[in-house]
Enzyme design. Sequence first.
Site, PDB file in Angstrom:
ATOM      1  N   TYR A   1       0.818  -1.220   0.000  1.00 25.06           N
ATOM      2  CA  TYR A   1       0.000   0.000   0.000  1.00 25.06           C
ATOM      3  C   TYR A   1       0.853   1.271   0.000  1.00 25.06           C
ATOM      4  O   TYR A   1       0.340   2.365  -0.227  1.00 25.06           O
ATOM      5  CB  TYR A   1      -0.937   0.031   1.209  1.00 25.06           C
ATOM      6  CG  TYR A   1      -2.028  -1.039   1.175  1.00 25.06           C
ATOM      7  CD1 TYR A   1      -2.346  -1.703   0.004  1.00 25.06           C
ATOM      8  CD2 TYR A   1      -2.724  -1.366   2.326  1.00 25.06           C
ATOM      9  CE1 TYR A   1      -3.325  -2.675  -0.026  1.00 25.06           C
ATOM     10  CE2 TYR A   1      -3.717  -2.347   2.304  1.00 25.06           C
ATOM     11  CZ  TYR A   1      -4.006  -2.997   1.125  1.00 25.06           C
ATOM     12  OH  TYR A   1      -4.978  -3.955   1.093  1.00 25.06           O
TER      13      TYR A   1
ATOM     14  N   LYS B   1       3.737 -15.292   1.553  1.00 25.45           N
ATOM     15  CA  LYS B   1       3.736 -16.134   0.355  1.00 25.45           C
ATOM     16  C   LYS B   1       5.198 -16.344  -0.054  1.00 25.45           C
ATOM     17  O   LYS B   1       5.631 -15.892  -1.124  1.00 25.45           O
ATOM     18  CB  LYS B   1       2.935 -15.462  -0.768  1.00 25.45           C
ATOM     19  CG  LYS B   1       1.444 -15.379  -0.493  1.00 25.45           C
ATOM     20  CD  LYS B   1       0.694 -16.624  -0.895  1.00 25.45           C
ATOM     21  CE  LYS B   1       0.654 -16.770  -2.390  1.00 25.45           C
ATOM     22  NZ  LYS B   1       0.035 -18.078  -2.774  1.00 25.45           N
TER      23      LYS B   1
ATOM     24  N   ASP C   1      -2.527 -17.892   1.511  1.00 28.59           N
ATOM     25  CA  ASP C   1      -3.743 -18.427   0.876  1.00 28.59           C
ATOM     26  C   ASP C   1      -4.256 -19.644   1.643  1.00 28.59           C
ATOM     27  O   ASP C   1      -5.458 -19.786   1.877  1.00 28.59           O
ATOM     28  CB  ASP C   1      -3.501 -18.748  -0.598  1.00 28.59           C
ATOM     29  CG  ASP C   1      -2.237 -19.564  -0.855  1.00 28.59           C
ATOM     30  OD1 ASP C   1      -1.377 -19.640   0.052  1.00 28.59           O
ATOM     31  OD2 ASP C   1      -2.103 -20.127  -1.952  1.00 28.59           O
TER      32      ASP C   1
ATOM     33  N   ASP D   1      -5.028  -7.163   5.756  1.00 25.56           N
ATOM     34  CA  ASP D   1      -6.265  -6.453   5.457  1.00 25.56           C
ATOM     35  C   ASP D   1      -7.370  -7.475   5.158  1.00 25.56           C
ATOM     36  O   ASP D   1      -8.485  -7.415   5.700  1.00 25.56           O
ATOM     37  CB  ASP D   1      -6.007  -5.566   4.218  1.00 25.56           C
ATOM     38  CG  ASP D   1      -7.094  -4.531   4.015  1.00 25.56           C
ATOM     39  OD1 ASP D   1      -8.038  -4.494   4.816  1.00 25.56           O
ATOM     40  OD2 ASP D   1      -6.997  -3.773   3.036  1.00 25.56           O
TER      41      ASP D   1
END
Length: 367
Positions: A142, A192, A224, A248
């Site tokens: 972000y 990840k 995930d 988030d």
Amino acid sequence: MSNPSLLILPGDGIGPEVMAQVRRIIDWFGANRDLTFDVSEDLVGGAAYDKHGVPLHDDTMARAQEVDAVLLGAVGGPAYDDLDFSVKPERGLLRLRKEMDLFANLRPAQCFDALADFSSLKTDIVAGLDIMIVRELTSGVYFGEPRGIHMEDNMRVGVNTQRYTEAEIERGARAAFELAMKRGKRLCSMEKANVMESGILWRDVVTEVSKDYPEVVLSHMYADNGAMQLVRAPKQFDVIYTDNLFGDILSDCAAMLTGSLGMLPSASLGAPMENGRPKALYEPVHGSAPDISGQGKANPSACILSFAMALRYSFDQGAEADRLEQAVQDVLADGIRTADLMQADGGTPVSTAEMGDAVLAKLDASI
Ligand code: NAD
């Protein structure tokens, strides 16, 4: 010793309504638990814009930097939707988070027994759930540079950059390990690392920090898979530490395991101040709920539980935080509900103030 200080920023919409109940609870702790706060109150969001033309006045910002903790209601509303981006109510909140450098966002997902039916998952999967997601809040994709939309070969290209320094990963990890020490001593780090270099670094740094917390059992999970596990078997987790983007999404997912927006508190913590307390902002997850504002329908529990987090994480009053959380739990167990917690089959909802009355009565009964 002087009293601990609290800056209260009720904000807009239902913010002032729910905060009024928290003020009563703060007074209760002063009168009954020898726990008096120096409370000051100020404007944020649309309310600040109406008075000062900006969503956060510099004096309010300065005060927020001085106090032991800030408690915020909610900001925003349709009256401010057409304002320039630079003065929108949300900018006030973002300025607080940025200038206080609040890098660790704590989002508990706790399922109160009386509300287990409210979850979209089966009751036995969520009953007794108590997990905490620590999301890195001030870095990552972000904020990373380069970013933007530019032309390449006659085509628009959108770019954002995931970027983390060791120091940024480490300070959030320490906050997460400290929390795990106060809870079930289990920490699951999610990234990840299979496809992202920043994930490899994340895993490395968290493993390094874990050496300072030998009592905490550390595990790693791809984010995930983390999302799948959160809806498959959420009770396997105690504390989860993850980056800004994954956090988030995962924290919203975890929050909804518990049912209603009106029940969800949060804390955002920064570096320790001179007195050892972290810079801290506590706020409910919900917004200003313009659809019900001014009607006495809002559930004050999320804001009350945010104050309980302040008791625990800013003021080291874990037992009093337990007392307040238990009071909310007991009210719900008695079947007392604001409108957002009513099942389709009915009953009469209580008002915001009546919910406050009920919590205060449980607090009285606890001593
Ligand atoms: P919202 O959280 O305000 O409301 C979503 C839904 O949940 C509404 O139906 C509302 O009535 C209900 N709800 C929320 N809190 C409740 C409570 N305590 N008790 C009972 N019901 C409750 O989200 P929204 O409608 O998307 O946004 C409304 C405004 O709030 C917008 O201006 C938005 O920008 C702002 N917002 C602010 C924050 C914040 O201050 N941190 C967060 C989200 C949205």
